[in-house]
Design an enzyme around this catalytic site. Structure first.
Site, mmCIF file in Angstrom:
data_model
loop_
_atom_site.group_PDB
_atom_site.id
_atom_site.type_symbol
_atom_site.label_atom_id
_atom_site.label_comp_id
_atom_site.label_asym_id
_atom_site.label_seq_id
_atom_site.Cartn_x
_atom_site.Cartn_y
_atom_site.Cartn_z
ATOM 1 N N GLY A 400 94.578 -4.928 -39.105
ATOM 2 C CA GLY A 400 95.119 -4.321 -40.083
ATOM 3 C C GLY A 400 94.388 -3.728 -41.218
ATOM 4 O O GLY A 400 94.725 -2.292 -41.466
ATOM 5 N N TRP A 403 93.131 -0.611 -38.858
ATOM 6 C CA TRP A 403 94.410 0.240 -38.685
ATOM 7 C C TRP A 403 94.088 1.328 -39.932
ATOM 8 O O TRP A 403 94.469 2.487 -39.831
ATOM 9 C CB TRP A 403 95.856 -0.205 -38.855
ATOM 10 C CG TRP A 403 97.044 0.535 -39.001
ATOM 11 C CD1 TRP A 403 97.355 1.099 -37.803
ATOM 12 C CD2 TRP A 403 97.519 0.964 -40.083
ATOM 13 N NE1 TRP A 403 98.357 2.026 -38.150
ATOM 14 C CE2 TRP A 403 98.682 1.821 -39.737
ATOM 15 C CE3 TRP A 403 97.461 0.884 -41.390
ATOM 16 C CZ2 TRP A 403 99.460 2.501 -40.563
ATOM 17 C CZ3 TRP A 403 98.224 1.382 -42.248
ATOM 18 C CH2 TRP A 403 99.273 2.442 -41.708
ATOM 19 N N HIS A 404 93.759 0.915 -41.171
ATOM 20 C CA HIS A 404 93.615 1.790 -42.435
ATOM 21 C C HIS A 404 92.625 2.716 -42.164
ATOM 22 O O HIS A 404 92.499 3.759 -42.834
ATOM 23 C CB HIS A 404 93.487 0.961 -43.719
ATOM 24 C CG HIS A 404 94.769 0.365 -43.916
ATOM 25 N ND1 HIS A 404 95.265 -0.885 -43.444
ATOM 26 C CD2 HIS A 404 95.625 0.789 -44.897
ATOM 27 C CE1 HIS A 404 96.363 -1.202 -44.302
ATOM 28 N NE2 HIS A 404 96.887 -0.099 -45.016
ATOM 29 N N GLY A 405 91.465 2.513 -41.246
ATOM 30 C CA GLY A 405 90.414 3.493 -41.214
ATOM 31 C C GLY A 405 89.320 2.833 -40.586
ATOM 32 O O GLY A 405 89.129 1.668 -40.711
ATOM 33 N N PHE A 560 96.270 8.066 -43.100
ATOM 34 C CA PHE A 560 96.369 6.826 -42.217
ATOM 35 C C PHE A 560 97.482 7.076 -41.113
ATOM 36 O O PHE A 560 97.734 6.365 -40.080
ATOM 37 C CB PHE A 560 96.755 5.721 -42.793
ATOM 38 C CG PHE A 560 96.032 5.226 -43.900
ATOM 39 C CD1 PHE A 560 94.541 5.065 -43.383
ATOM 40 C CD2 PHE A 560 96.158 4.827 -45.036
ATOM 41 C CE1 PHE A 560 93.589 5.002 -44.633
ATOM 42 C CE2 PHE A 560 95.414 4.582 -46.195
ATOM 43 C CZ PHE A 560 94.114 4.408 -45.950
#
Length: 560
Positions: A400, A403-405, A560
């Protein structure tokens, strides 16, 4: 106004160049919900939409075309990538549906869909991160690629993946046409920054007649007004005038200013993202569509588990349903569930040993984190279950964060939350919740302390999320660690940032509004005559542009 005056106005405001700027993509001025251009475009769009709402096919085509235009104005020619991705996923989902009798073919098409989706996401989002990591590891000098990240790619990728997976699980049937599927993927209110919409919740709404009650209209306008105030007035102002300055150069500011910047960013990211979600939900509701709630006063949470039930709800539920549970949840372990936490601990421990020549602090912190994780498992009454659950939980939060960066700071942010969730889960197993106790002063104090502790942990994690790199985050934390009690200095700083402090107070008071008060305010707004609502909306838009100091600011989650 005279005819000549009208002609002059039209010449000044409706020139060929001006018209081109309305319809051509500008990298310096992407289309935003909080821009005057979007307001004008949406009003024209909505008028036609309402007049033609009974013509289902025209409505679908019209919304798809406007959504693609919106994405083009917001992110350039990457709308072509959106169409390609939609076409591939629609085709593969159809193949899964048509081959229900063959598990092998179903597995093949599902795997192909996941590989293509994650491959596209990985290329645009993680190529430079991989190259940079390899350069640091092997002391090589591979050139970084000039890759521009398409806005919202993570959101629509997750949506298309959930569509394919749900068809594989037989939870839904395919959309009736590629046009309907494209409508679902490209729906402009939530396209670039969520909330993440599930096909089973959205696609059936496409085939329903558009109907909008007075109550729903009032609710939609209420959400849009609140979203604009949170995003464009509170979030943008404190960001530009205080938070960004401190985070970009923490050593240039006092310890107290560093601390206030952390509180400021906690409010900024909430107002920014929840503001966008409110606007998106409100716009969709005006069009007759219901989007899922994405935020529920998260800083009122009494523990980290409750926080993730209130923060970015569409993402946390997606991760739970499509990652945590498939990994095994608390039922079973899996290779990947154990792999990612082990890799993370090994990598951070290696890094800490390398840093040992300069400072032993990273080593102590890393060992402390590993010990806490092990203790959370050992303290659990069911250690085997805790082992599976905690590793799968940590894997979910690590991915997770990624996923943000593609950055170490996002991974650390995810790891901290994963560790906190694991520790809290073991704590609840040892001290299970009892029947709700009667309200008392002591229970109120305990609840307040729980909220304060949870908020400060979340705010601490935001430091890694916001800082430009890991060293900047540690610098800011170190500066806060040197905070001394000096009321006079604090008051001088507060007076120097008077407007920022006022908005901080307003933002936090608004967030901690009792639920009953907010519902009463909604009811009051519903009873206001239509002309009154229009005046309030106009006043809010005027306030948005009156307080703008550097033009409309992009939403944080656009990246995102």
């Amino acid at each position: 106004m005279k005819i000549n005056d009208w002609q002059q106005w039209l010449t000044d405001h409706c020139s060929v160049e001006q018209l081109k700027s309305w319809f051509a993509y500008n990298t310096e001025a992407p289309l935003l919900f909080n821009s005057s251009l979007f307001l004008g475009l949406f009003l024209v769009f909505y008028l036609v939409y309402i007049l033609t709402r009974k013509h289902t096919y025209f409505r679908t085509v019209y919304v798809v075309l406007f959504s693609l235009f919106f994405y083009y104005k917001a992110g350039g020619n990457y709308f072509v990538l959106l169409l390609i991705s939609s076409g591939i996923n629609y085709f593969l989902a159809q193949q899964i549906h048509e081959n229900w009798g063959s598990k092998r073919l179903q597995h093949f098409f599902l795997a192909l869909s996941c590989v293509i989706n994650l491959g596209i996401l990985g290329y645009y989002k993680y190529t430079n991160f991989l190259i940079d990591s390899l350069n640091q590891l092997f002391h090589s000098h591979f050139a970084l690629q000039d890759i521009i990240l398409p806005i919202g790619i993570s959101f629509y990728t997750f949506q298309t993946m959930s569509y394919t997976i749900d068809i594989y699980r037989r939870e839904i049937t395919p959309a009736k046409s590629f046009l309907d599927f494209t409508f679902f993927v490209s729906f402009f209110p939530q396209l670039v920054a969520g909330p993440i919409v599930r096909a089973k919740d959205f696609i059936p709404q496409i085939y329903k007649k558009v109907s909008l009650t007075k109550e729903e209209t009032a609710q939609a306008l209420f959400l849009i007004i609140g979203g604009l105030l949170k995003k464009a007035v509170i979030s943008d102002y404190i960001s530009i005038n205080f938070v960004d300055r401190v985070f970009d150069a923490p050593n240039s500011y006092t310890s107290f200013e560093n601390l206030l910047a952390v509180y400021g960013y906690a409010l900024q990211i909430y107002c920014d993202f929840s503001g966008y979600s409110d606007i998106a939900i409100g716009l969709a509701l005006l069009m007759g569509f219901t989007l899922p709630e994405n935020f529920r006063t998260p800083y009122q949470s009494r523990n980290i588990t409750e926080f993730w039930r209130r923060w970015h709800i569409s993402l946390s539920s997606w991760l739970k349903d499509y990652l945590y549970i498939p990994l095994g949840g608390n039922r079973k372990g899996s290779f990947w569930g154990y792999f990612f936490p082990t890799l993370f601990f090994a990598a951070t421990l290696s890094w800490a040993f390398v840093q040992g020549s300069e400072s032993l602090v990273p080593l102590f912190i890393t060992l402390g984190v590993i010990i806490l994780f092990e203790v959370s498992i050992l303290l659990s009454p069911d250690k085997a279950k805790a082992l599976r659950s905690h590793f799968n939980q940590l894997t979910t939060m690590l991915l997770g964060g990624l996923w943000h960066g593609a950055n170490l700071r996002f991974i650390i942010w995810g790891a901290l939350h994963g560790l906190a969730l694991s520790f809290h889960k073991s704590f609840k197993e040892i001290f299970p919740d009892k029947a709700p106790a009667k309200r008392s002063f002591l229970n109120g104090i305990v609840a307040l302390i729980s909220v304060v502790v949870t908020f400060h942990f979340v705010a601490f994690c935001w430091i890694f999320f916001r800082s430009k790199d890991f060293s900047s985050a540690m610098t800011l934390i170190g500066n806060i660690g040197h905070l001394s009690y000096d009321p006079h200095q604090w008051w001088v700083i507060v007076e120097g940032y008077q407007n920022v402090m006022i908005l901080l107070v307003i933002g936090f008071v608004w967030h901690f509004f009792p639920h009953k008060w907010n519902e009463a305010l909604k009811l009051f707004f519903q009873k206001i005559p239509l002309i009154g609502k229009a005046i309030i909306v106009a006043a809010v838009f005027w306030l948005v542009y009156a307080t703008a100091t550097a033009g409309p600011q992009p939403f944080i989650y656009f990246q995102f």
